[in-house]
Design a protein around this motif. Sequence first.
Motif, PDB file in Angstrom:
ATOM      1  N   ASP A  11       0.851  -1.188   0.000  1.00 32.99           N
ATOM      2  CA  ASP A  11       0.000   0.000   0.000  1.00 32.99           C
ATOM      3  C   ASP A  11       0.890   1.242   0.000  1.00 32.99           C
ATOM      4  O   ASP A  11       2.117   1.148   0.076  1.00 32.99           O
ATOM      5  N   GLN A  12       0.276   2.412  -0.109  1.00 30.83           N
ATOM      6  CA  GLN A  12       1.042   3.654  -0.206  1.00 30.83           C
ATOM      7  C   GLN A  12       1.859   3.969   1.032  1.00 30.83           C
ATOM      8  O   GLN A  12       2.882   4.636   0.958  1.00 30.83           O
ATOM      9  N   THR A  13       1.426   3.479   2.174  1.00 34.09           N
ATOM     10  CA  THR A  13       2.144   3.761   3.414  1.00 34.09           C
ATOM     11  C   THR A  13       3.359   2.861   3.592  1.00 34.09           C
ATOM     12  O   THR A  13       4.236   3.155   4.393  1.00 34.09           O
ATOM     13  N   GLY A  14       3.382   1.739   2.879  1.00 33.84           N
ATOM     14  CA  GLY A  14       4.452   0.766   3.055  1.00 33.84           C
ATOM     15  C   GLY A  14       4.295  -0.079   4.299  1.00 33.84           C
ATOM     16  O   GLY A  14       5.184  -0.831   4.674  1.00 33.84           O
ATOM     17  N   LEU A  15       3.119   0.030   4.939  1.00 33.45           N
ATOM     18  CA  LEU A  15       2.880  -0.715   6.169  1.00 33.45           C
ATOM     19  C   LEU A  15       2.018  -1.953   5.959  1.00 33.45           C
ATOM     20  O   LEU A  15       1.854  -2.754   6.879  1.00 33.45           O
ATOM     21  N   ARG A  16       1.463  -2.096   4.773  1.00 38.86           N
ATOM     22  CA  ARG A  16       0.667  -3.287   4.431  1.00 38.86           C
ATOM     23  C   ARG A  16       1.129  -3.828   3.098  1.00 38.86           C
ATOM     24  O   ARG A  16       1.531  -3.073   2.209  1.00 38.86           O
ATOM     25  N   TRP A  30      -2.754 -16.483  -1.029  1.00 40.09           N
ATOM     26  CA  TRP A  30      -2.367 -15.089  -0.805  1.00 40.09           C
ATOM     27  C   TRP A  30      -2.319 -14.825   0.688  1.00 40.09           C
ATOM     28  O   TRP A  30      -2.994 -15.484   1.474  1.00 40.09           O
ATOM     29  N   LEU A  31      -1.485 -13.869   1.064  1.00 38.81           N
ATOM     30  CA  LEU A  31      -1.321 -13.474   2.460  1.00 38.81           C
ATOM     31  C   LEU A  31      -1.337 -11.958   2.543  1.00 38.81           C
ATOM     32  O   LEU A  31      -0.617 -11.289   1.798  1.00 38.81           O
ATOM     33  N   GLU A  32      -2.131 -11.413   3.434  1.00 39.49           N
ATOM     34  CA  GLU A  32      -2.080  -9.982   3.711  1.00 39.49           C
ATOM     35  C   GLU A  32      -1.215  -9.802   4.958  1.00 39.49           C
ATOM     36  O   GLU A  32      -1.423 -10.467   5.968  1.00 39.49           O
ATOM     37  N   CYS A  33      -0.247  -8.903   4.868  1.00 40.25           N
ATOM     38  CA  CYS A  33       0.684  -8.688   5.970  1.00 40.25           C
ATOM     39  C   CYS A  33       0.730  -7.216   6.348  1.00 40.25           C
ATOM     40  O   CYS A  33       0.372  -6.349   5.560  1.00 40.25           O
ATOM     41  N   ARG A  34       1.203  -6.954   7.557  1.00 44.28           N
ATOM     42  CA  ARG A  34       1.424  -5.576   7.998  1.00 44.28           C
ATOM     43  C   ARG A  34       2.711  -5.537   8.799  1.00 44.28           C
ATOM     44  O   ARG A  34       3.187  -6.550   9.303  1.00 44.28           O
ATOM     45  N   ARG A  35       3.270  -4.347   8.871  1.00 45.06           N
ATOM     46  CA  ARG A  35       4.422  -4.152   9.741  1.00 45.06           C
ATOM     47  C   ARG A  35       4.225  -2.862  10.507  1.00 45.06           C
ATOM     48  O   ARG A  35       3.601  -1.914  10.032  1.00 45.06           O
ATOM     49  N   ASP A  36       4.754  -2.841  11.697  1.00 49.04           N
ATOM     50  CA  ASP A  36       4.678  -1.672  12.555  1.00 49.04           C
ATOM     51  C   ASP A  36       6.086  -1.102  12.679  1.00 49.04           C
ATOM     52  O   ASP A  36       7.012  -1.817  13.079  1.00 49.04           O
ATOM     53  N   PRO A  37       6.265   0.161  12.319  1.00 50.58           N
ATOM     54  CA  PRO A  37       7.612   0.749  12.331  1.00 50.58           C
ATOM     55  C   PRO A  37       8.314   0.662  13.685  1.00 50.58           C
ATOM     56  O   PRO A  37       9.522   0.519  13.746  1.00 50.58           O
TER      57      PRO A  37
END
Length: 76
Positions: A11-16, A30-37
């Motif tokens: 995504d545009q934020t680079g967090l998903r 498929w896998l949806e992932c997220r990261r927390d800075p």
Amino acid sequence: MSRVVTRSINDQTGLRCLDLVQTDAGSHIWLECRRDPEDSHGWRVVFYAAKEFASVAEAWSDARERVAWLDEEMAE
């Protein structure tokens, strides 16, 4: 189990991100992932396909139905 990411969309934020993955059996998921800075863990899976698909096109179609932010990213 060996898996190969065939496509990764951020995504545009680079967090998903959404990864389309081919399994060693030749099916696709498929896998949806997220990261927390603030967390050094990296990517975490938050949602994933409920089944395996015969083609990457089928996995992509299912992901677009279930992951709301994908349509926003793909429209731009």
